[in-house]
Motif scaffolding. Structure first.
Motif, mmCIF file in Angstrom:
data_model
loop_
_atom_site.group_PDB
_atom_site.id
_atom_site.type_symbol
_atom_site.label_atom_id
_atom_site.label_comp_id
_atom_site.label_asym_id
_atom_site.label_seq_id
_atom_site.Cartn_x
_atom_site.Cartn_y
_atom_site.Cartn_z
ATOM 1 N N ARG A 166 -75.264 -44.040 28.647
ATOM 2 C CA ARG A 166 -74.293 -44.792 27.847
ATOM 3 C C ARG A 166 -73.202 -45.383 28.751
ATOM 4 N NH1 ARG A 166 -68.912 -45.143 26.661
ATOM 5 N NH2 ARG A 166 -68.757 -42.859 26.720
ATOM 6 N N GLN A 210 -74.468 -47.051 31.918
ATOM 7 C CA GLN A 210 -75.083 -48.366 31.746
ATOM 8 C C GLN A 210 -74.062 -49.498 31.888
ATOM 9 O OE1 GLN A 210 -78.823 -49.356 29.287
ATOM 10 N NE2 GLN A 210 -77.162 -49.723 27.869
ATOM 11 N N ASP A 265 -79.220 -52.149 34.013
ATOM 12 C CA ASP A 265 -79.602 -52.511 32.644
ATOM 13 C C ASP A 265 -80.869 -51.738 32.302
ATOM 14 O OD1 ASP A 265 -79.728 -53.726 30.178
ATOM 15 O OD2 ASP A 265 -80.663 -55.566 30.915
ATOM 16 N N SER A 284 -84.026 -50.303 30.348
ATOM 17 C CA SER A 284 -84.957 -50.596 29.258
ATOM 18 C C SER A 284 -85.142 -49.319 28.441
ATOM 19 C CB SER A 284 -86.304 -51.042 29.825
ATOM 20 O OG SER A 284 -86.917 -49.977 30.538
ATOM 21 N N TYR A 296 -75.616 -46.305 22.182
ATOM 22 C CA TYR A 296 -74.832 -46.734 21.026
ATOM 23 C C TYR A 296 -75.777 -47.326 19.982
ATOM 24 C CZ TYR A 296 -70.428 -48.636 19.051
ATOM 25 O OH TYR A 296 -69.338 -48.922 18.263
ATOM 26 N N ALA A 327 -75.740 -50.957 18.125
ATOM 27 C CA ALA A 327 -75.001 -51.956 18.905
ATOM 28 C C ALA A 327 -75.920 -52.944 19.598
ATOM 29 C CB ALA A 327 -74.114 -51.268 19.940
ATOM 30 N N ASN A 328 -77.149 -52.518 19.934
ATOM 31 C CA ASN A 328 -78.099 -53.404 20.595
ATOM 32 C C ASN A 328 -79.506 -52.900 20.304
ATOM 33 O OD1 ASN A 328 -79.005 -51.573 22.935
ATOM 34 N ND2 ASN A 328 -76.762 -51.552 23.153
ATOM 35 N N PRO A 329 -80.514 -53.767 20.419
ATOM 36 C CA PRO A 329 -81.891 -53.374 20.082
ATOM 37 C C PRO A 329 -82.430 -52.228 20.935
ATOM 38 C CG PRO A 329 -81.697 -55.764 20.173
ATOM 39 C CD PRO A 329 -80.411 -55.209 20.707
ATOM 40 N N THR A 330 -82.056 -52.184 22.236
ATOM 41 C CA THR A 330 -82.557 -51.128 23.119
ATOM 42 C C THR A 330 -82.109 -49.756 22.637
ATOM 43 O OG1 THR A 330 -82.627 -52.593 25.042
ATOM 44 C CG2 THR A 330 -82.528 -50.231 25.478
ATOM 45 N N ASP A 331 -80.807 -49.614 22.390
ATOM 46 C CA ASP A 331 -80.295 -48.311 21.976
ATOM 47 C C ASP A 331 -80.784 -47.931 20.581
ATOM 48 O OD1 ASP A 331 -79.059 -48.130 24.369
ATOM 49 O OD2 ASP A 331 -77.007 -48.231 23.636
ATOM 50 N N THR A 332 -80.893 -48.910 19.705
ATOM 51 C CA THR A 332 -81.400 -48.623 18.362
ATOM 52 C C THR A 332 -82.825 -48.100 18.430
ATOM 53 O OG1 THR A 332 -79.965 -50.331 17.411
ATOM 54 C CG2 THR A 332 -81.839 -49.602 16.078
#
Length: 538
Positions: free
Chosen positions: A14, A17, A23, A25, A48, A51-56
């Motif tokens: 977190r 990053q 960055d 993946s 998070y 907040a972004n597609p990667t973390d989701t």
């Protein structure tokens, strides 16, 4: 005497990053979370969600087996109920064990950044913590800019910490977000928080390294009473980085002033994997390890000739504050090769390879590794290649196949529509059980074409590598110029979810890539037969 427990919280995925040039993946995050979990951290903060597609996507399932998996996000917005705040909802829905809420604790930020009243911010903290605990998750609050906020308005900073604790937060984490607070200030302010009614057993420290004192500040906070330390692998993080857990952990475990009073989740046996973890992480980031990093750097236990080396001949403790093998590192000036042997024997044992210290083949393996690392190989981040080298040196590996030759061509031409394009083609001749097979493939670049051709037809072994996939490919130039030595690191995976890393080095990038590709396939075939022990993937 009963020792007090210090809890280790990793925020590499977190806060780490935020490092410029980093960055992750989803696949990177999965691999790093597994590394941290295996090493023994108490908490792994994954990012998070929402907040972004990667973390989701990363929080679509729990990513740790033993460590508590933590989702990070903001407290609810002022004027919106906890049940109607979409950001908080994403945190509660994430497949995590705990939620770390970031809250403003400097009234200046409450006014300027949030645009709400001090009372509304306190209500947001309390309501958010209550929502997290009601969802059955462990709640913790990062009090952002706490030390700067305390210096400006101590009563309000303390009120924020108290609001989190009174609402049921397991941890109230004091953040030196700007990284400018000094160790004496840390001690005094932590003492004030404890005096205000938040027990040290519920306090954490989150230090940034802007004055080079994140580790010192973290330890000062422990001395003052906090019992959770937040940090990152190798100290990565925005600006000058975060507190370096790779430095803090061995200090807590090996230094008597801490080890006599405190215990952590990582014992002395696990600590021997610290250097490997640190270097493996740097390889994943495709960067060179810091040679002068405490404990794990290549120079951490290196001594040049002269009076230091003379003293080392008599007793290594004269110039070593801890034994290098205690953190999995190596002494660079060797009185005898026993220290090196012990380290190699331990590394081999971890991979299921048992060898006697008197075996002359072990001496040969150590010699080969040192020779290869001098030319650019780095085995800390390529466990599968190291294991194959060990098997080849100490025993035998079946010759599943033999590559007689390969050829790679790159052609730049115009296609039928007049568009300029670059086409890569590879031809590979492979011999399996005396039968020669030639495979041709086109790919997106010469390495991809070579990979496709190599794996196109392995005869009777073809079905065994159908689930083999190359997950990542990294290239590092080890010196300057167009004739530079190149190191290629390849990460592979298969249908079992296992991952392994292989390395190749050459002044020709195609040759270096081919070495790593070959090791990946051979390792896969060995793994299928259960002969690779616990090499890299298990």
């Amino acid at each position: 005497m009963t020792k007090e427990r210090i809890y280790l919280f990793d925020t590499t995925l977190r806060d780490g990053q935020q490092t410029p040039g980093v960055d992750f993946s989803v696949e990177d995050k999965i691999a790093i979370a597994a590394m941290l979990d295996e090493f023994g951290l108490d908490y792994v903060e994954g990012g998070y969600p929402g907040a972004n597609p990667t973390d989701t996507a990363f929080f679509g399932k729990r990513r740790t087996q033993n460590a508590r998996f933590v989702a990070f996000g903001m407290t609810k917005r002022a004027g919106v109920s906890a049940s109607n705040d979409p950001g908080l909802a994403a945190l509660l829905e994430a497949k995590s064990d705990a939620v770390c809420l970031v809250a403003k604790s400097w009234d200046y930020h409450v006014r300027v950044a949030l645009g709400c009243t001090n009372a509304e911010n306190l209500e947001s903290i309390s309501a958010s913590v209550e929502a997290v605990t009601a969802a059955g998750k462990e709640a913790m609050v990062d009090c952002e800019h706490f030390f700067d906020g305390y210096n400006e308005n101590p009563a309000y900073a303390l009120a924020c910490a108290k609001a989190a604790y009174d609402a049921g937060a397991r941890w109230v984490v004091l953040c030196d977000t700007n990284g400018g607070t000094q160790p004496p200030e840390i001690r005094d302010i932590v003492a004030a928080v404890i005096a205000a009614g938040v027990p040290g057993a519920n306090l954490g420290i989150h230090a940034h390294n802007d004055t080079g004192q994140a580790v010192a500040n973290s330890l000062a906070a422990v001395e003052a009473g906090v019992r959770q330390i937040q940090g990152t692998l190798n100290g990565i993080g925005e600006r000058c980085g975060n507190a370096n857990l790779v430095t803090i952990i061995p200090t807590l475990v090996l230094k008597e002033s801490y080890a006599d009073r405190f215990e952590v989740s990582i014992d002395r046996e696990r600590l021997q994997g610290l250097t490997r973890l640190s270097h493996q992480f740097d390889e994943l980031l495709n960067r060179s390890p810091d040679h002068q990093m405490p404990y794990v750097g290549a120079s951490a236990f290196a001594t040049k000739a002269g009076i230091h080396a003379s003293a080392l001949l008599k007793d290594p403790r004269t110039y070593e504050h801890v034994p290098p093998e205690s953190v999995g590192n190596l002494r660079k000036v060797m009185v005898s090769d026993q220290g090196g042997k012990a380290n190699f024997i331990n590394a081999l044992k971890l991979r299921g390879i048992v060898v006697s210290k008197d075996d002359p083949k072990l001496d040969r393996l150590i010699e080969i590794v040192k020779e290869r690392e001098a030319t650019g190989y780095a085995y800390e981040g390529a466990d599968a290649s190291f294991a194959l080298l060990a098997y080849r040196t100490l025993g035998t590996i079946p010759q599943f196949f033999h590559v007689e030759s390969f050829r790679v061509m790159v052609e730049r031409r115009y296609d039928a529509n007049g568009n300029l394009k670059t086409v890569s083609e590879a031809v590979v001749k492979v011999v399996v059980d005396g039968e020669t097979m030639m495979s041709v493939a086109e790919g997106h670049g010469p390495v991809n074409a070579l990979d496709l051709a190599l794996r196109k037809d392995l005869g009777k072994f073809q079905s065994e590598i159908e689930d083999l996939e190359l997950a990542d490919y990294k290239v590092r130039i080890l010196n300057g110029g167009t004739e530079a030595i190149t190191r290629v690191l390849i990460e592979s995976t298969d249908g079992t979810g296992a991952r392994w890393w292989t390395v190749g080095v050459s002044d020709n990038i195609i040759d270096a890539s081919f070495q790593a590709l070959m090791d990946s396939i051979v390792y896969k075939l060995l793994k299928n037969r259960g002969e690779a022990g616990r090499v890299a993937a298990e």
